[in-house]
Motif scaffolding. Structure first.
Motif, mmCIF file in Angstrom:
data_model
loop_
_atom_site.group_PDB
_atom_site.id
_atom_site.type_symbol
_atom_site.label_atom_id
_atom_site.label_comp_id
_atom_site.label_asym_id
_atom_site.label_seq_id
_atom_site.Cartn_x
_atom_site.Cartn_y
_atom_site.Cartn_z
ATOM 1 N N VAL A 69 0.848 -1.181 0.000
ATOM 2 C CA VAL A 69 0.000 0.000 0.000
ATOM 3 C C VAL A 69 0.888 1.236 0.000
ATOM 4 C CG1 VAL A 69 -1.694 1.330 1.316
ATOM 5 C CG2 VAL A 69 -1.876 -1.153 1.188
ATOM 6 N N GLY A 70 0.514 2.210 -0.790
ATOM 7 C CA GLY A 70 1.277 3.448 -0.837
ATOM 8 C C GLY A 70 0.348 4.637 -0.959
ATOM 9 N N GLY A 71 0.941 5.783 -1.074
ATOM 10 C CA GLY A 71 0.161 7.010 -1.210
ATOM 11 C C GLY A 71 -0.433 7.440 0.108
ATOM 12 N N GLU A 72 -1.629 7.978 0.059
ATOM 13 C CA GLU A 72 -2.273 8.552 1.237
ATOM 14 C C GLU A 72 -3.207 7.542 1.894
ATOM 15 O OE1 GLU A 72 -2.382 13.178 0.154
ATOM 16 O OE2 GLU A 72 -3.235 11.857 -1.377
ATOM 17 N N ALA A 73 -2.577 6.531 2.518
ATOM 18 C CA ALA A 73 -3.297 5.491 3.242
ATOM 19 C C ALA A 73 -2.381 4.918 4.307
ATOM 20 C CB ALA A 73 -3.743 4.384 2.299
ATOM 21 N N ASP A 74 -2.983 4.351 5.335
ATOM 22 C CA ASP A 74 -2.266 3.770 6.463
ATOM 23 C C ASP A 74 -1.393 4.802 7.179
ATOM 24 O OD1 ASP A 74 -3.522 1.400 6.030
ATOM 25 O OD2 ASP A 74 -1.811 0.394 5.126
ATOM 26 N N LYS A 75 -1.917 6.013 7.284
ATOM 27 C CA LYS A 75 -1.220 7.094 7.981
ATOM 28 C C LYS A 75 -2.181 8.259 8.185
ATOM 29 C CE LYS A 75 0.736 8.994 3.722
ATOM 30 N NZ LYS A 75 2.001 9.273 3.045
ATOM 31 N N ILE A 76 -1.697 9.322 8.812
ATOM 32 C CA ILE A 76 -2.490 10.540 8.945
ATOM 33 C C ILE A 76 -2.511 11.234 7.593
ATOM 34 C CG2 ILE A 76 -2.637 12.818 10.031
ATOM 35 C CD1 ILE A 76 -1.252 11.573 12.477
ATOM 36 N N VAL A 77 -3.707 11.561 7.132
ATOM 37 C CA VAL A 77 -3.881 12.218 5.838
ATOM 38 C C VAL A 77 -4.553 13.567 6.083
ATOM 39 C CG1 VAL A 77 -4.967 12.066 3.560
ATOM 40 C CG2 VAL A 77 -4.082 9.999 4.659
ATOM 41 N N LYS A 84 -4.969 10.174 -2.988
ATOM 42 C CA LYS A 84 -4.800 8.916 -3.709
ATOM 43 C C LYS A 84 -4.070 7.890 -2.849
ATOM 44 C CE LYS A 84 -4.663 10.823 -8.376
ATOM 45 N NZ LYS A 84 -6.044 10.638 -8.627
ATOM 46 N N ALA A 85 -4.587 6.663 -2.863
ATOM 47 C CA ALA A 85 -3.938 5.527 -2.225
ATOM 48 C C ALA A 85 -3.734 4.466 -3.312
ATOM 49 C CB ALA A 85 -4.808 4.974 -1.105
ATOM 50 N N TYR A 86 -2.677 3.678 -3.168
ATOM 51 C CA TYR A 86 -2.348 2.672 -4.179
ATOM 52 C C TYR A 86 -2.170 1.316 -3.525
ATOM 53 C CZ TYR A 86 -1.068 7.036 -6.428
ATOM 54 O OH TYR A 86 -1.097 8.310 -6.916
ATOM 55 N N TRP A 87 -2.644 0.269 -4.204
ATOM 56 C CA TRP A 87 -2.409 -1.101 -3.756
ATOM 57 C C TRP A 87 -1.846 -1.872 -4.928
ATOM 58 C CZ3 TRP A 87 -5.277 -5.894 -4.722
ATOM 59 C CH2 TRP A 87 -4.785 -6.962 -3.964
ATOM 60 N N THR A 88 -0.690 -2.480 -4.716
ATOM 61 C CA THR A 88 -0.064 -3.307 -5.747
ATOM 62 C C THR A 88 0.037 -4.729 -5.197
ATOM 63 O OG1 THR A 88 1.229 -1.420 -6.497
ATOM 64 C CG2 THR A 88 1.960 -3.587 -7.231
#
Length: 95
Positions: A69-77, A84-88
């Motif tokens: 998971v990357g981008g604006e997820a699993d953290k304070i946004v 945008k959040a990304y899942w690869t």
């Protein structure tokens, strides 16, 4: 055939916004195709919050263990539009 979906992101409001729950809106999920193997989730967030990301396949939540998971997820946004959040998925994930 396996199917998967990105669950609505869990959003927890910051301590400063205890009186108001965060609102996530304009959620879109897209992928350029199976070869790209990246799912993009775009969303708007009305207040700064902790945003978490989860993946569901065949009706079962698998978390994000099967991918990155990357981008604006699993953290304070921070509040704003066009987040945008990304899942690869890992290369071993079928598809």
């Amino acid at each position: 055939m396996k199917t998967f979906s990105v669950l609505a992101m869990t959003v927890l409001g910051s301590a400063a916004a205890v009186a108001a729950l965060p609102t996530v809106s304009n959620i879109t999920v897209s992928s350029p195709g199976p070869a790209a193997r990246t799912v993009t989730v775009s969303y708007d967030l009305d207040v700064t919050a902790v945003v978490t990301f989860d993946v569901k396949t065949n009706g079962v939540t698998i978390g994000t263990a099967a991918g990155d998971v990357g981008g604006e997820a699993d953290k304070i946004v921070l509040a704003g539009t066009g987040r945008k959040a990304y899942w690869t998925p890992h290369h071993l994930w079928p598809g």
